[in-house]
Design an enzyme around this catalytic site. Structure first.
Site, mmCIF file in Angstrom:
data_model
loop_
_atom_site.group_PDB
_atom_site.id
_atom_site.type_symbol
_atom_site.label_atom_id
_atom_site.label_comp_id
_atom_site.label_asym_id
_atom_site.label_seq_id
_atom_site.Cartn_x
_atom_site.Cartn_y
_atom_site.Cartn_z
ATOM 1 N N ARG A 137 -38.715 36.989 42.583
ATOM 2 C CA ARG A 137 -38.097 35.805 41.971
ATOM 3 C C ARG A 137 -38.993 35.346 40.828
ATOM 4 N NH1 ARG A 137 -41.787 33.074 42.593
ATOM 5 N NH2 ARG A 137 -40.782 31.426 41.424
ATOM 6 N N GLY A 138 -38.454 34.364 40.072
ATOM 7 C CA GLY A 138 -39.139 33.966 38.851
ATOM 8 C C GLY A 138 -38.481 34.716 37.709
ATOM 9 N N ALA A 139 -38.131 33.979 36.641
ATOM 10 C CA ALA A 139 -37.302 34.568 35.590
ATOM 11 C C ALA A 139 -37.864 35.887 35.023
ATOM 12 C CB ALA A 139 -37.069 33.530 34.490
ATOM 13 N N GLN A 161 -40.973 27.207 47.207
ATOM 14 C CA GLN A 161 -41.788 28.065 46.326
ATOM 15 C C GLN A 161 -43.132 27.404 46.007
ATOM 16 O OE1 GLN A 161 -38.544 27.443 45.898
ATOM 17 N NE2 GLN A 161 -37.459 29.152 44.963
ATOM 18 N N ARG A 195 -28.034 37.267 40.139
ATOM 19 C CA ARG A 195 -28.313 35.826 40.019
ATOM 20 C C ARG A 195 -27.825 35.379 38.632
ATOM 21 N NH1 ARG A 195 -34.058 33.565 41.847
ATOM 22 N NH2 ARG A 195 -32.827 31.697 42.243
ATOM 23 N N ASP A 229 -36.176 28.805 33.450
ATOM 24 C CA ASP A 229 -35.289 29.951 33.691
ATOM 25 C C ASP A 229 -34.402 30.240 32.500
ATOM 26 O OD1 ASP A 229 -36.020 28.959 36.533
ATOM 27 O OD2 ASP A 229 -35.319 31.026 36.701
ATOM 28 N N ASN A 233 -34.565 24.816 34.999
ATOM 29 C CA ASN A 233 -35.676 25.301 35.838
ATOM 30 C C ASN A 233 -35.368 24.890 37.266
ATOM 31 O OD1 ASN A 233 -38.248 26.625 36.123
ATOM 32 N ND2 ASN A 233 -39.116 24.608 36.571
#
Ligand code: MRU
Length: 355
Positions: free
Chosen positions: A52-54, A202, A95, A243, A253
């Protein structure tokens, strides 16, 4: 141990036709790597937030589209491109919010189209190198973001961060967490305040772990405590990731970023959005044009609890992201420098010659 030096959260194992990912859903209790070989496994890892995380999602998808087409047996470009497009579209549906996913997949497709006259074997190697370049460029961009963010900060500052925009959310260093890591190497002695980041935690599971393991002084709070932290005078700046940044600076975000920014504005505390130019979407005019991912209600009512903590049948609303309006953002810290308002004018300047 610095997590930055010891954890490689996304790795292509080309010899074994696999992508090796740190399973972020198991942190902080277990540091386990999973080996993915199929498009379905890669899709599942992105949608369940194992990765995860852009930027990390973009890198994973780029490696993924290479890996999942590397065994296509054909001499026909058209046949190969059709298979590529199938995998690309499938991974792109994992996503909706982080633009890096689409950016990376489009970049892979553009590369494919630019070498269409070469033999398929050569095309495959070029695609592998392109995915690797996406990963390597991200590391360099994160380092630059860290340096640029550090130039805004002074030793000993109290810094609030939200979600995880750290080394494990990128190729290396992170975006909003990069200045913590670089500052730690250089003796800045920041006091990091990390909010839990409900509902998927997170902040507590990932950022608290990442910064603590790197030796940073970290204090964990619940999301609803940030106003009190600011009132105490403990926060000199807020550092958050992104994001998708729209052309006017509105920023999507992790859910809660907008709340934090509204409170910070009340207390006159700067909010710095940190992100690579790959997260800036000049084709998206404003925050209203960003699709916000909705996730399962059970993430609120059941996940992490031994028993349900909400009545059976209760309705829940679980948006994974929110949009922070540009007027609440002090500056956007990118690899190409620090962008101040007016964001529509100044983002256009730094993005002018970005591919
Ligand atoms: O749902 P997540 O955990 O993928 O959300 C991540 C964030 O909101 C991050 O702040 C953002 O992707 C930047 S990561 C460098």
């Amino acid at each position: 141990m610095s997590v930055v030096d010891n954890i490689v959260s996304i790795r292509l194992d080309d010899a074994n036709d696999a992508l090796v990912l740190l399973d972020q859903t198991l942190l902080p209790n277990e540091t386990k790597y999973i080996v993915l070989k199929s498009a379905e496994q890669i899709f599942e890892a992105i949608s369940l937030l194992r990765v995860r995380g852009a930027p990390a999602i973009g890198i994973t998808a780029a490696y993924g589209v290479y890996l999942c087409t590397k065994h296509v047996q054909t001499d026909s470009y058209e046949e190969f491109a059709a298979e590529f497009k199938k995998v690309k579209d499938y991974l792109a549906s994992s996503r909706p919010t982080a633009v890096n996913l689409f950016w990376a997949l489009n970049r892979m497709e553009e590369k494919l189209e630019s070498v269409k006259d070469l033999p398929i074997a050569e095309i495959k190697t070029i695609l592998r190198d392109e995915a690797q370049a996406i990963r390597d460029e991200d590391e360099a961009m994160c380092r630059e973001i860290g340096e640029n963010a550090l130039s805004l900060l002074k030793p000993g500052m109290g810094l609030l961060t939200h979600c995880n925009a750290g080394t494990i959310a990128t190729a290396r260093y992170g975006t909003a967490q990069a200045p913590f890591h670089l500052g730690q190497e250089r003796g800045y002695n920041f006091k990091a305040y990390v909010d839990e980041t409900r509902p998927l935690l997170q902040g507590s599971r990932l950022t608290a772990w990442e910064l603590q393991a790197s030796g940073v002084d970290v204090t964990l709070v619940c999301d609803n405590m940030v106003s009190q932290l600011m009132r105490n005078g403990w926060i000199d700046a807020c550092l958050v990731g992104c994001d998708r940044v729209a052309a006017n600076g509105d920023t999507a975000n992790k859910i809660g970023t907008a709340t934090l920014s509204i409170v910070a504005k009340h207390y006159g505390i700067p909010v710095y959005v940190c992100g690579p130019t790959t997260t800036i979407d000049m084709d998206c005019p404003t925050g209203d044009d960003i699709e916000i991912e909705l996730r399962k209600e059970s993430e609120i009512s059941e996940l992490w609890y031994e028993k349900r903590m909400a009545p059976e049948g209760i309705k829940a609303y679980n948006p994974a992201f929110d949009v922070t309006p540009n007027e609440l953002i002090t500056a956007i810290v990118t690899d190409r420098g620090i962008v101040y308002p007016p964001f529509d004018v100044n983002l256009a300047k730094i993005m002018k010659d970005v591919k």
